[in-house]
Design a protein around this motif. Structure first.
Motif, PDB file in Angstrom:
ATOM      1  N   ASN A   1       0.747  -0.746  -0.162  1.00 58.23           N
ATOM      2  CA  ASN A   1      -0.198  -0.105  -0.271  1.00 58.23           C
ATOM      3  C   ASN A   1       1.021   1.221  -0.357  1.00 58.23           C
ATOM      4  OD1 ASN A   1      -2.021   2.287   1.360  1.00 58.23           O
ATOM      5  ND2 ASN A   1      -3.037   0.927   2.016  1.00 58.23           N
ATOM      6  N   PRO A   2       0.806   2.306  -1.214  1.00 61.10           N
ATOM      7  CA  PRO A   2       1.823   3.615  -1.672  1.00 61.10           C
ATOM      8  C   PRO A   2       1.869   4.362  -0.275  1.00 61.10           C
ATOM      9  CG  PRO A   2       0.194   4.291  -2.831  1.00 61.10           C
ATOM     10  CD  PRO A   2      -0.273   2.158  -2.291  1.00 61.10           C
ATOM     11  N   TRP A   3       0.295   3.744   0.357  1.00 59.60           N
ATOM     12  CA  TRP A   3       0.373   5.297   1.463  1.00 59.60           C
ATOM     13  C   TRP A   3       0.640   4.891   2.623  1.00 59.60           C
ATOM     14  CZ3 TRP A   3       1.039   8.592  -1.778  1.00 59.60           C
ATOM     15  CH2 TRP A   3       0.314   8.021  -3.457  1.00 59.60           C
ATOM     16  N   PHE A   4       0.504   4.048   3.095  1.00 65.53           N
ATOM     17  CA  PHE A   4       0.361   2.642   4.768  1.00 65.53           C
ATOM     18  C   PHE A   4       1.367   3.663   5.444  1.00 65.53           C
ATOM     19  CE2 PHE A   4       0.851   0.621   8.535  1.00 65.53           C
ATOM     20  CZ  PHE A   4      -0.159   0.039   9.285  1.00 65.53           C
ATOM     21  N   ALA A   5       2.121   3.832   4.854  1.00 65.78           N
ATOM     22  CA  ALA A   5       4.045   4.218   6.147  1.00 65.78           C
ATOM     23  C   ALA A   5       4.031   5.390   6.021  1.00 65.78           C
ATOM     24  CB  ALA A   5       4.894   3.425   5.316  1.00 65.78           C
ATOM     25  N   PRO A   6       3.947   6.495   4.821  1.00 63.58           N
ATOM     26  CA  PRO A   6       3.782   7.381   4.791  1.00 63.58           C
ATOM     27  C   PRO A   6       2.597   8.325   5.714  1.00 63.58           C
ATOM     28  CG  PRO A   6       4.005   6.609   2.445  1.00 63.58           C
ATOM     29  CD  PRO A   6       4.048   5.985   3.439  1.00 63.58           C
ATOM     30  N   LEU A   7       1.403   7.801   6.099  1.00 66.08           N
ATOM     31  CA  LEU A   7       0.374   8.241   6.763  1.00 66.08           C
ATOM     32  C   LEU A   7       0.853   7.756   7.709  1.00 66.08           C
ATOM     33  CD1 LEU A   7      -2.555   6.976   4.616  1.00 66.08           C
ATOM     34  CD2 LEU A   7      -2.383   9.388   5.479  1.00 66.08           C
TER      35      LEU A   7
ATOM     36  N   ALA B   1       3.845   7.326   9.484  1.00 66.75           N
ATOM     37  CA  ALA B   1       5.207   8.933   9.420  1.00 66.75           C
ATOM     38  C   ALA B   1       4.245  10.030   9.803  1.00 66.75           C
ATOM     39  CB  ALA B   1       5.726   8.329   8.334  1.00 66.75           C
ATOM     40  N   ALA B   2       3.592  10.548   9.124  1.00 67.92           N
ATOM     41  CA  ALA B   2       3.129  11.981   9.382  1.00 67.92           C
ATOM     42  C   ALA B   2       2.701  12.049  10.909  1.00 67.92           C
ATOM     43  CB  ALA B   2       1.641  12.444   8.867  1.00 67.92           C
ATOM     44  N   LEU B   3       1.384  10.880  11.483  1.00 69.66           N
ATOM     45  CA  LEU B   3       1.210  10.851  13.247  1.00 69.66           C
ATOM     46  C   LEU B   3       1.661  10.552  14.295  1.00 69.66           C
ATOM     47  CD1 LEU B   3      -1.860   7.840  12.737  1.00 69.66           C
ATOM     48  CD2 LEU B   3      -1.787  11.626  12.420  1.00 69.66           C
ATOM     49  N   ARG B   4       3.755  10.300  13.458  1.00 63.99           N
ATOM     50  CA  ARG B   4       4.390   9.873  14.724  1.00 63.99           C
ATOM     51  C   ARG B   4       6.466  10.832  13.882  1.00 63.99           C
ATOM     52  NH1 ARG B   4       1.521   5.747  17.461  1.00 63.99           N
ATOM     53  NH2 ARG B   4       3.871   5.335  18.608  1.00 63.99           N
ATOM     54  N   PRO B   5       5.709  11.223  14.321  1.00 64.78           N
ATOM     55  CA  PRO B   5       7.100  12.277  14.337  1.00 64.78           C
ATOM     56  C   PRO B   5       8.049  11.988  15.261  1.00 64.78           C
ATOM     57  CG  PRO B   5       5.331  14.178  14.864  1.00 64.78           C
ATOM     58  CD  PRO B   5       4.493  12.727  14.559  1.00 64.78           C
ATOM     59  N   GLY B   6       8.879  12.168  14.716  1.00 63.93           N
ATOM     60  CA  GLY B   6      10.335  11.456  15.237  1.00 63.93           C
ATOM     61  C   GLY B   6      11.148  10.130  15.367  1.00 63.93           C
ATOM     62  N   GLN B   7       9.919   9.269  15.165  1.00 63.82           N
ATOM     63  CA  GLN B   7      10.289   7.500  14.583  1.00 63.82           C
ATOM     64  C   GLN B   7      10.571   7.545  13.228  1.00 63.82           C
ATOM     65  OE1 GLN B   7       6.439   7.774  17.585  1.00 63.82           O
ATOM     66  NE2 GLN B   7       7.755   5.553  17.396  1.00 63.82           N
ATOM     67  N   ALA B   8      11.312   6.067  13.041  1.00 65.47           N
ATOM     68  CA  ALA B   8      11.565   6.289  11.495  1.00 65.47           C
ATOM     69  C   ALA B   8      10.903   4.835  11.513  1.00 65.47           C
ATOM     70  CB  ALA B   8      13.163   5.558  11.443  1.00 65.47           C
ATOM     71  N   ILE B   9       9.678   5.773  10.784  1.00 61.12           N
ATOM     72  CA  ILE B   9       8.796   4.432  10.191  1.00 61.12           C
ATOM     73  C   ILE B   9       8.979   3.940   8.644  1.00 61.12           C
ATOM     74  CG2 ILE B   9       6.476   4.131   9.124  1.00 61.12           C
ATOM     75  CD1 ILE B   9       6.671   5.009  12.186  1.00 61.12           C
ATOM     76  N   SER B  10       9.372   2.704   8.567  1.00 53.99           N
ATOM     77  CA  SER B  10       9.531   2.079   7.095  1.00 53.99           C
ATOM     78  C   SER B  10       9.431   1.100   6.663  1.00 53.99           C
ATOM     79  CB  SER B  10      11.402   1.444   7.499  1.00 53.99           C
ATOM     80  OG  SER B  10      11.789   1.094   8.343  1.00 53.99           O
TER      81      SER B  10
ATOM     82  N   ALA C   1       8.755   8.831   4.018  1.00 57.45           N
ATOM     83  CA  ALA C   1       9.111  10.156   4.031  1.00 57.45           C
ATOM     84  C   ALA C   1       7.379  10.713   4.521  1.00 57.45           C
ATOM     85  CB  ALA C   1       8.387  10.885   2.974  1.00 57.45           C
ATOM     86  N   PRO C   2       7.547  11.156   5.732  1.00 55.64           N
ATOM     87  CA  PRO C   2       5.473  11.327   6.014  1.00 55.64           C
ATOM     88  C   PRO C   2       4.350  11.886   5.135  1.00 55.64           C
ATOM     89  CG  PRO C   2       7.528  12.240   7.736  1.00 55.64           C
ATOM     90  CD  PRO C   2       7.827  11.949   6.430  1.00 55.64           C
TER      91      PRO C   2
END
Length: 460
Positions: free
Chosen positions: A395-401, A403-412, A442-443
């Motif tokens: 899903n192209p939007w799952f990780a970026p979305l 990441a936007a909710l959890r700033p300061g944590q690397a979501i990969s 990228a968030p």
């Protein structure tokens, strides 16, 4: 003609049985996929109760192995399966069909079982619906089919059932035993009081590591499959724990990341977090990893819920559709599965204007699954890096979305859609783990996304 170059001289077959699909994957010595077969995981409704169609899987698997045998020299077969499933066998095979965990035993049995099951603080196994507590399945089978149950020589966890059919060697393994079964004490690494009370100790074969070779393929299967006599059958592992294998050890002092293992179930695991924060009423539990360590977890049936919201003709949405749903305050409130999770017992609802088409339904499913995943990570206190494994990586939007909710944590996201398959390959090559290839998201900071989460949480 059988390939003989280095990459294909010690290949691995992973039998990956998920709740929705069954896969047979051939990987070369470096872990690259050479071939894959896929089939639906069907449930039969004949017989005494709904059960897995193990004979269809068996013959489909053997046909696939024969096909794969011409592509590489295969050194090992590794079974990886979903949890909450066991097989009762004697020397000749099953004494009862392999029960589907979505089957609900009679209500009268629930009260009886409640008196038998150990306290949550000993097993960290929450009381779950249907047969998701494997102990309940076994207790019901023992009560309802006493003659057949008495014939059993072994209770085999589902990965080890397939290993036994292939090798003839019976084994137990901790990741399936420690998966909300009521059968295991993760913190003490021993069987629970339920096993003692029911007198089942002798039915569980000796414990083996997930990576242990149990033996060669049975002689009669060599001709059937075309596999070499040197091929070994590996003990096997529970699927979400297969996804954790790449992240078991801290690297250069960096703590282990939290892992979102995604498929039919989404399981959030937070290695290193204390078990004291787990709450039974929120469907929080301790899984047991391949090293026997207890891992704090929470889960929901995210693949099933995504499919329910996205519909049968799912179409990937664009950023514009995500933004439109946020702007018009279209929300999905949990939950859309009746199989546990932190919002078990609630009926899912959609508020605001209904999605207009397939892409908007996909957008709503994405927003919903991101929000529930974020909620789960928050409940675990996951405050460091997060790695997404499995189907949601597509899903192209799952990780970026997220990441936007959890700033300061690397979501990969990992580099493949099946951490389970990679984990199975690792068991064949235990001790030479590959580097985790993942890309930091990228968030995707949509307008009003943070406020949308706040309103969603307030509506729970």
């Amino acid at each position: 003609m059988t390939a003989t170059n280095d990459a294909t001289s010690d290949a691995t077959i992973v039998l990956d049985i998920g709740k929705t699909n069954v896969k047979l994957v051939l990987l070369d010595a470096a872990g690259a996929v050479l071939a894959e077969r896929r089939s639906p995981n069907t449930i039969l409704t004949d017989g005494p109760y709904p059960h897995h169609d193990v004979e269809r899987i068996w013959h489909w698997m053997l046909d696939g192995m024969r096909e794969f045998s011409s592509l590489a020299t295969i050194g090992a077969i590794v079974p990886v399966t979903h949890g909450a499933t066991a097989a009762l066998v004697d020397d000749d095979g099953l004494v009862l069909p392999v029960l589907d965990y979505e089957f609900e035993p009679p209500a009268a049995q629930a009260a009886t079982y409640q008196a038998l099951r150990p306290a949550y603080d000993t097993t960290n196994s929450p009381l779950l619906p249907a047969g998701l507590n494997l102990g309940r399945q076994l207790a019901w089978q023992a009560q309802t089919f006493p003659a057949e149950f008495a014939q059993a020589n072994h209770i085999l966890m589902y990965p080890q059932y397939w290993a036994w059919r292939l090798s003839g060697v019976a084994a137990s393994e901790v990741t399936s035993l420690g998966c909300h079964t009521d059968l295991w004490q993760p913190a003490r690494q021993q069987y629970s009081q339920l096993v003692e009370r029911m007198g089942w100790n002798a039915l569980f074969p000796p414990l083996q590591p997930a990576w242990a070779p149990l033996g060669p393929l049975k002689a009669e299967l060599l001709e059937r499959t075309g596999l070499p006599a040197t091929c070994r059958v590996i003990c096997g592992i529970h699927d979400s724990n297969a996804s954790l294998l790449r992240h078991l050890a801290a690297v250069d002092g960096v703590p282990q990341p939290a892992v979102l293992s995604t498929g039919t179930w989404v399981i959030a695991a937070a290695p290193g977090k204390p078990l004291s924060g787990l709450r039974e009423q929120s469907d929080m539990l301790a899984n047991t990893n391949a090293l026997g360590q207890a891992v704090a977890c929470i889960r929901f049936m995210g693949g099933r819920e995504f499919a329910e919201l996205a519909g049968a003709e799912a179409q990937t949405c664009t950023v514009a559709e995500l933004q439109q749903l946020i702007d018009q305050q279209t929300m999905a409130l949990p939950c859309f599965s009746q199989a546990g999770g932190p919002f078990a017992g609630r009926n899912g609802t959609i508020t605001g204007p209904a999605p207009a088409d397939a892409r908007q339904r996909y957008a709503l499913a994405t927003l919903y699954c991101v929000l529930v995943s974020d909620y789960c990570l928050e409940q675990l206190g996951a405050d460091g890096a997060v790695v997404v494994e499995g189907s949601y990586t597509g899903n192209p939007w799952f990780a970026p979305l997220l990441a936007a909710l959890r700033p300061g944590q690397a979501i990969s996201s990992t580099d493949d859609t099946s951490g389970t398959t990679c984990g199975g390959w690792m068991l064949h090559h235990w001790g030479s783990a590959p580097a985790v290839v993942s890309s930091v998201a990228a968030p995707l900071a949509l307008n009003g996304w943070i406020e949308y989460r706040s309103e969603w949480l307030a509506a729970l």
